[in-house]
Design an enzyme around this catalytic site. Sequence first.
Site, PDB file in Angstrom:
ATOM      1  N   CYS A  32      12.301  -0.356  17.324  1.00 31.07           N
ATOM      2  CA  CYS A  32      11.908   1.034  17.542  1.00 31.07           C
ATOM      3  C   CYS A  32      13.150   1.889  17.760  1.00 31.07           C
ATOM      4  CB  CYS A  32      10.983   1.127  18.754  1.00 31.07           C
ATOM      5  SG  CYS A  32      10.645   2.824  19.300  1.00 31.07           S
ATOM      6  N   HIS A  77      -7.247   8.561  10.575  1.00 30.52           N
ATOM      7  CA  HIS A  77      -6.911   7.139  10.510  1.00 30.52           C
ATOM      8  C   HIS A  77      -5.415   6.898  10.337  1.00 30.52           C
ATOM      9  CE1 HIS A  77     -11.298   6.046   9.213  1.00 30.52           C
ATOM     10  NE2 HIS A  77     -11.173   6.265  10.508  1.00 30.52           N
ATOM     11  N   ASP A 116      -3.199   8.152   2.818  1.00 31.67           N
ATOM     12  CA  ASP A 116      -2.222   8.634   1.852  1.00 31.67           C
ATOM     13  C   ASP A 116      -1.884  10.098   2.138  1.00 31.67           C
ATOM     14  OD1 ASP A 116      -4.110  10.448   0.327  1.00 31.67           O
ATOM     15  OD2 ASP A 116      -5.108   8.544  -0.070  1.00 31.67           O
ATOM     16  N   THR A 150     -17.218   9.740   0.783  1.00 28.78           N
ATOM     17  CA  THR A 150     -17.346   8.871   1.950  1.00 28.78           C
ATOM     18  C   THR A 150     -18.587   7.987   1.829  1.00 28.78           C
ATOM     19  OG1 THR A 150     -18.632  10.464   3.236  1.00 28.78           O
ATOM     20  CG2 THR A 150     -16.240  10.607   3.401  1.00 28.78           C
ATOM     21  N   ARG A 192       0.835  -1.211   0.000  1.00 26.17           N
ATOM     22  CA  ARG A 192       0.000   0.000   0.000  1.00 26.17           C
ATOM     23  C   ARG A 192       0.868   1.259   0.000  1.00 26.17           C
ATOM     24  NH1 ARG A 192      -4.733   0.743   4.090  1.00 26.17           N
ATOM     25  NH2 ARG A 192      -5.284   2.275   2.496  1.00 26.17           N
TER      26      ARG A 192
END
EC number: 2.3.1.286
Length: 230
Positions: free
Chosen positions: A133, A106, A91, A173, A56
């Site tokens: 991390c 999100h 994005d 949406t 993605r």
Amino acid sequence: MEKIVILTGAGISAESGLGTFRDAGGIWAEHRIEDVATPEAFARDPDRVHRFYNARRAQAAEARPNAAHLALARLQAAHPGEVVIVTQNVDALHEAAGSPGVIHMHGQLARALCAACGHRWDASPEMSAADACPSCGVRACRPDVVWFGEMPYRMEEILDHLAGADLFAAVGTSGHVYPAAGFASEAAASGAHCVEINLEASAVAADFDEARQGPASVVVPPWVAEILAG
């Protein structure tokens, strides 16, 4: 019309080639949501989830903003009042179009999150379960995106914006995913005029005062021109 709050969803990015999880084709069609977009999926098979989000991320990096993204950036630049963009998309197409201060409820594909300590940083193009991390050193790195079953980011801030909106618009949406599906009713309760811009009526179309149907890249630019013309 002083303050405008705009919610954008998958429909606006679909026209830039980024498919939604409801599309019959594309990257989502090859995976079940339960296998790649939940905390349980990540706990069960982090490698699989990372492969999915790596794909993605690569796809999003190739995408370019379309006329709808560009029109909303123009609205932010030219409108004398405040224009707040809240997006469900992960994005960076709004930013690529020139929009400042976008609220990513999100999360963002281009960011990484440590599930152990909460540290965030710019994600590498290829993440893996072996990544440590950079803050705490624990191998608990995940994409900084909100999965199904998790609370969206910056909700108090978003609700404050909705309460102060004179105009609320939802672009691309579906109206199926809460809490975003409830934003029109929240804004309307504070007196905002609510406009839905979508290919077809959403699941919460009754919450809007006005509807404009068609592709975002076709419908949003003239709508923005109307607002700027006063």
